[in-house]
Design a protein around this motif. Structure first.
Motif, PDB file in Angstrom:
ATOM      1  N   LEU A 100      18.121   0.152   2.324  1.00  0.00           N
ATOM      2  CA  LEU A 100      18.636  -0.084   3.677  1.00  0.00           C
ATOM      3  C   LEU A 100      19.611   1.019   4.082  1.00  0.00           C
ATOM      4  CD1 LEU A 100      19.297  -3.952   3.741  1.00  0.00           C
ATOM      5  CD2 LEU A 100      17.821  -2.691   5.317  1.00  0.00           C
ATOM      6  N   GLU A 101      20.489   1.388   3.139  1.00  0.00           N
ATOM      7  CA  GLU A 101      21.457   2.453   3.417  1.00  0.00           C
ATOM      8  C   GLU A 101      20.768   3.784   3.680  1.00  0.00           C
ATOM      9  OE1 GLU A 101      24.544   2.389   3.921  1.00  0.00           O
ATOM     10  OE2 GLU A 101      25.321   0.524   3.088  1.00  0.00           O
ATOM     11  N   ASN A 102      19.672   4.034   2.983  1.00  0.00           N
ATOM     12  CA  ASN A 102      18.970   5.312   3.109  1.00  0.00           C
ATOM     13  C   ASN A 102      17.938   5.326   4.234  1.00  0.00           C
ATOM     14  OD1 ASN A 102      20.419   6.409   0.976  1.00  0.00           O
ATOM     15  ND2 ASN A 102      18.929   5.762  -0.551  1.00  0.00           N
ATOM     16  N   SER A 103      17.786   4.202   4.917  1.00  0.00           N
ATOM     17  CA  SER A 103      16.821   4.147   6.022  1.00  0.00           C
ATOM     18  C   SER A 103      17.459   3.576   7.285  1.00  0.00           C
ATOM     19  CB  SER A 103      15.596   3.316   5.618  1.00  0.00           C
ATOM     20  OG  SER A 103      15.962   1.983   5.272  1.00  0.00           O
ATOM     21  N   ALA A 104      17.690   2.274   7.319  1.00  0.00           N
ATOM     22  CA  ALA A 104      18.154   1.609   8.544  1.00  0.00           C
ATOM     23  C   ALA A 104      19.518   2.098   9.023  1.00  0.00           C
ATOM     24  CB  ALA A 104      18.199   0.098   8.321  1.00  0.00           C
ATOM     25  N   ILE A 105      20.368   2.543   8.098  1.00  0.00           N
ATOM     26  CA  ILE A 105      21.678   3.064   8.500  1.00  0.00           C
ATOM     27  C   ILE A 105      21.542   4.461   9.102  1.00  0.00           C
ATOM     28  CG2 ILE A 105      23.961   3.759   7.649  1.00  0.00           C
ATOM     29  CD1 ILE A 105      23.472   0.727   7.768  1.00  0.00           C
ATOM     30  N   LYS A 131       0.784  -1.230   0.000  1.00  0.00           N
ATOM     31  CA  LYS A 131       0.000   0.000   0.000  1.00  0.00           C
ATOM     32  C   LYS A 131       0.822   1.290   0.000  1.00  0.00           C
ATOM     33  CE  LYS A 131      -3.912  -2.140   2.412  1.00  0.00           C
ATOM     34  NZ  LYS A 131      -4.787  -2.075   3.612  1.00  0.00           N
ATOM     35  N   LEU A 132       2.099   1.191   0.407  1.00  0.00           N
ATOM     36  CA  LEU A 132       2.914   2.394   0.566  1.00  0.00           C
ATOM     37  C   LEU A 132       4.231   2.290  -0.195  1.00  0.00           C
ATOM     38  CD1 LEU A 132       2.447   2.837   4.431  1.00  0.00           C
ATOM     39  CD2 LEU A 132       1.370   4.238   2.646  1.00  0.00           C
ATOM     40  N   PRO A 133       4.854   3.437  -0.522  1.00  0.00           N
ATOM     41  CA  PRO A 133       6.172   3.429  -1.176  1.00  0.00           C
ATOM     42  C   PRO A 133       7.220   2.736  -0.303  1.00  0.00           C
ATOM     43  CG  PRO A 133       5.163   5.593  -1.337  1.00  0.00           C
ATOM     44  CD  PRO A 133       4.310   4.801  -0.386  1.00  0.00           C
ATOM     45  N   ASN A 134       8.171   2.084  -0.940  1.00  0.00           N
ATOM     46  CA  ASN A 134       9.171   1.292  -0.216  1.00  0.00           C
ATOM     47  C   ASN A 134       9.917   2.086   0.857  1.00  0.00           C
ATOM     48  OD1 ASN A 134       8.458  -0.853  -1.795  1.00  0.00           O
ATOM     49  ND2 ASN A 134      10.358  -0.943  -2.963  1.00  0.00           N
ATOM     50  N   MET A 135      10.379   3.292   0.495  1.00  0.00           N
ATOM     51  CA  MET A 135      11.173   4.063   1.442  1.00  0.00           C
ATOM     52  C   MET A 135      10.353   4.547   2.633  1.00  0.00           C
ATOM     53  SD  MET A 135      14.409   4.582   1.613  1.00  0.00           S
ATOM     54  CE  MET A 135      14.453   6.154   2.501  1.00  0.00           C
ATOM     55  N   VAL A 136       9.070   4.755   2.430  1.00  0.00           N
ATOM     56  CA  VAL A 136       8.193   5.131   3.546  1.00  0.00           C
ATOM     57  C   VAL A 136       8.133   3.986   4.547  1.00  0.00           C
ATOM     58  CG1 VAL A 136       5.832   5.699   4.231  1.00  0.00           C
ATOM     59  CG2 VAL A 136       6.808   6.723   2.174  1.00  0.00           C
ATOM     60  N   VAL A 137       7.955   2.775   4.026  1.00  0.00           N
ATOM     61  CA  VAL A 137       7.873   1.597   4.892  1.00  0.00           C
ATOM     62  C   VAL A 137       9.218   1.324   5.556  1.00  0.00           C
ATOM     63  CG1 VAL A 137       7.347  -0.864   4.999  1.00  0.00           C
ATOM     64  CG2 VAL A 137       6.082   0.603   3.423  1.00  0.00           C
ATOM     65  N   MET A 138      10.287   1.390   4.776  1.00  0.00           N
ATOM     66  CA  MET A 138      11.622   1.103   5.307  1.00  0.00           C
ATOM     67  C   MET A 138      12.011   2.090   6.411  1.00  0.00           C
ATOM     68  SD  MET A 138      13.017  -1.569   3.802  1.00  0.00           S
ATOM     69  CE  MET A 138      14.787  -1.461   3.617  1.00  0.00           C
ATOM     70  N   SER A 139      11.697   3.351   6.205  1.00  0.00           N
ATOM     71  CA  SER A 139      12.029   4.368   7.206  1.00  0.00           C
ATOM     72  C   SER A 139      11.235   4.140   8.488  1.00  0.00           C
ATOM     73  CB  SER A 139      11.749   5.768   6.654  1.00  0.00           C
ATOM     74  OG  SER A 139      12.546   6.038   5.528  1.00  0.00           O
ATOM     75  N   MET A 172      17.686  -6.516  11.286  1.00  0.00           N
ATOM     76  CA  MET A 172      16.265  -6.816  11.463  1.00  0.00           C
ATOM     77  C   MET A 172      15.413  -6.165  10.370  1.00  0.00           C
ATOM     78  SD  MET A 172      15.701  -6.761  15.596  1.00  0.00           S
ATOM     79  CE  MET A 172      13.957  -7.111  15.365  1.00  0.00           C
ATOM     80  N   THR A 173      15.793  -4.963   9.962  1.00  0.00           N
ATOM     81  CA  THR A 173      15.060  -4.307   8.877  1.00  0.00           C
ATOM     82  C   THR A 173      15.210  -5.118   7.594  1.00  0.00           C
ATOM     83  OG1 THR A 173      15.442  -2.124   9.861  1.00  0.00           O
ATOM     84  CG2 THR A 173      14.793  -2.181   7.544  1.00  0.00           C
ATOM     85  N   TYR A 174      16.410  -5.628   7.360  1.00  0.00           N
ATOM     86  CA  TYR A 174      16.638  -6.495   6.196  1.00  0.00           C
ATOM     87  C   TYR A 174      15.734  -7.721   6.263  1.00  0.00           C
ATOM     88  CZ  TYR A 174      18.729 -10.375   3.658  1.00  0.00           C
ATOM     89  OH  TYR A 174      18.910 -11.472   2.852  1.00  0.00           O
ATOM     90  N   GLU A 175      15.692  -8.357   7.427  1.00  0.00           N
ATOM     91  CA  GLU A 175      14.886  -9.563   7.572  1.00  0.00           C
ATOM     92  C   GLU A 175      13.402  -9.280   7.347  1.00  0.00           C
ATOM     93  OE1 GLU A 175      13.851 -13.429   7.994  1.00  0.00           O
ATOM     94  OE2 GLU A 175      15.835 -12.558   7.679  1.00  0.00           O
ATOM     95  N   ILE A 230      12.698   9.549   0.330  1.00  0.00           N
ATOM     96  CA  ILE A 230      11.275   9.240   0.522  1.00  0.00           C
ATOM     97  C   ILE A 230      10.445   9.914  -0.570  1.00  0.00           C
ATOM     98  CG2 ILE A 230       9.276   9.808   1.966  1.00  0.00           C
ATOM     99  CD1 ILE A 230      10.878   9.083   4.403  1.00  0.00           C
ATOM    100  N   ILE A 231      10.760  11.170  -0.859  1.00  0.00           N
ATOM    101  CA  ILE A 231      10.040  11.902  -1.909  1.00  0.00           C
ATOM    102  C   ILE A 231      10.194  11.200  -3.263  1.00  0.00           C
ATOM    103  CG2 ILE A 231       9.991  14.049  -3.245  1.00  0.00           C
ATOM    104  CD1 ILE A 231      10.714  15.525  -0.651  1.00  0.00           C
TER     105      ILE A 231
END
Length: 433
Positions: free
Chosen positions: A376-381, A330-338, A357-360, A421-422
């Motif tokens: 992952l680099e733009n969110s979890a890191i 339902k949502l863009p990937n980076m929105v969910v990842m962040s 854990m974010t990767y998993e 995200i944008i």
């Protein structure tokens, strides 16, 4: 039900440790025990549990090896005079009229060379904050510039353990990931420079370089001292394995320590293991490093990596993954990842476990591993910085003596996440029209 209770106890344990100032290593260890108990209650055999822990460690064994090498490099670079020379040259290039931008660039350069936010904070960060305090610059903005610079390299240096971790998890090529990261950091980098310069307007001050110049009395400076750092860049361009790359730099630094600083084998071994330490006033600027300086980080990564096998092999996160799957639809990937990385960072206490854990949670929702690595680099890191009790932002600020509220002024983090995200939202809309 057992899964929910386990996750709640997991978080409570971390919060208790934070509230009562208990070592995060102890809290992480007890959480590992908690996961072992959960697995036993779910009828997993001791042999299977052992395999889960080993599987988690295997995912980060390269990262752990690099941690050891980073510890030795930060010690021998100090003994040889390499760090002191870089600091001496770098701080003399910082103009008061462009102070915050200079601090950001200076710390970015050191973090690109070392690949470690902690190593950068303990060298360039300490000097930057010392100069800032002496000249009455804002410790909040200076702290933000230091954090931004620290994580510029922590995110995208060829020596970065976090970049290496992401490449290891996603089974992608580190240098391809670095190329992709550079493309997505151009706009955030420009915005960061502009923002820090805006904060510098109408500030008139002069740098008192006495404290910086004092380090020149301790070392025999020579332009050749930068060779160990240049070798890191050159070999990275040639895509030499990072462990070989760092080992070569260590060897070159040992030669420099012997030739330029007249250090013997005992001094060299001590610096590799215990770091560099002197009693003079300049010591606070250059002391540190050594293999043992990384012991806490090694313990944190080793213990938390053990969790990864449990999260991957048991059903502990199955119900959570179902909700995450719906979010990705339902949502863009980076929105969910962040979002999920921010939540995970709240109870993981460190960047490594957040990334794992974010990767998993996300890996089944990506067809392209390189896109997964980039997100992952733009969110979890980046997102762990926003959790005040997470060591990602707190530890560097404790090192430099800055306020934890400086995380609000780490504009590079803000722009990396916001811009990507944008872009993700625009791609999502375009693909769903």
């Amino acid at each position: 039900m057992l899964e929910l209770v386990t996750l709640i106890l997991f978080m409570i344990n971390l919060f208790v440790a934070i509230i009562f100032n208990i070592s995060i290593v102890i809290a992480l260890f007890f959480n590992l025990i908690l996961l072992i108990i959960y697995a036993l209650l779910k009828d997993y055999k001791i042999k299977e549990i052992k395999k889960m822990i080993i599987a988690g460690l295997n995912e980060t064994k390269i990262v752990l090896a690099v941690f050891l090498l980073i510890g030795m490099i930060t010690g021998i670079w100090r003994l040889s005079g390499t760090i002191a020379y870089i600091i001496y040259i770098g701080t003399n290039l910082i103009s008061p009229n462009f102070f915050y931008v200079g601090v950001f660039i200076f710390n970015s350069a050191i973090s690109i060379l070392t690949g470690t936010s902690l190593g950068t904070a303990s060298t360039a960060g300490i000097i930057s904050m010392s100069i800032s305090n002496a000249m009455n610059f804002s410790s909040l903005v200076t702290g933000g510039a230091i954090l931004s610079g620290c994580y510029f390299g922590d995110r995208s240096s060829p020596m970065s353990t976090s970049a290496l971790l992401v490449a290891t998890l996603t089974k992608t090529d580190l240098y391809v990931n670095l190329k992709n990261m550079f493309k997505t950091c151009v706009i955030p980098l420009v915005l960061t420079l502009i923002t820090f310069q805006i904060f510098n307007f109408n500030i008139d001050a002069k740098i008192n370089s006495d404290s910086v110049n004092s380090i020149a009395e301790i070392f025999n400076f020579n332009p050749l001292l930068i060779i160990p750092t240049l070798s890191i860049i050159l070999l990275a361009i040639l895509k030499v394995d990072i462990r070989i790359n760092m080992t070569i730099s260590i060897i070159l630094s040992i030669i420099s320590a012997a030739l330029f600083q007249n250090k013997d084998i005992i001094d060299i071994i001590n610096s590799l293991i215990f770091g560099f330490h002197i009693e003079s006033s300049a010591g606070k600027l250059i002391n540190g490093g050594g293999l043992l300086s990384m012991k806490k980080m090694i313990l944190i990564v080793s213990i938390s990596s053990g969790y990864f096998g449990f999260f991957k092999e048991t059903k502990l996160l199955v119900s959570v993954k179902k909700y995450v799957r719906k979010m990705f639809i339902k949502l863009p990937n980076m929105v969910v990842m962040s979002f999920i990385s921010f939540v995970i960072a709240g109870f993981s206490a460190n960047q490594t476990l957040t990334s794992m854990m974010t990767y998993e949670m996300a890996r089944d929702n990506y067809e392209d591993n390189y896109k997964l690595a980039l997100d992952l680099e733009n969110s979890a890191i980046m997102t762990p910085l926003y959790i005040p009790w997470n060591i990602t932002g707190r530890t560097p600020m404790e090192m430099v003596g800055g306020p934890i509220a400086a995380i609000l002024f780490s504009f590079y983090h803000h722009y990396i996440i916001l811009v990507n995200i944008i872009i993700s939202i625009l791609d999502f809309k375009r693909n769903n029209n």
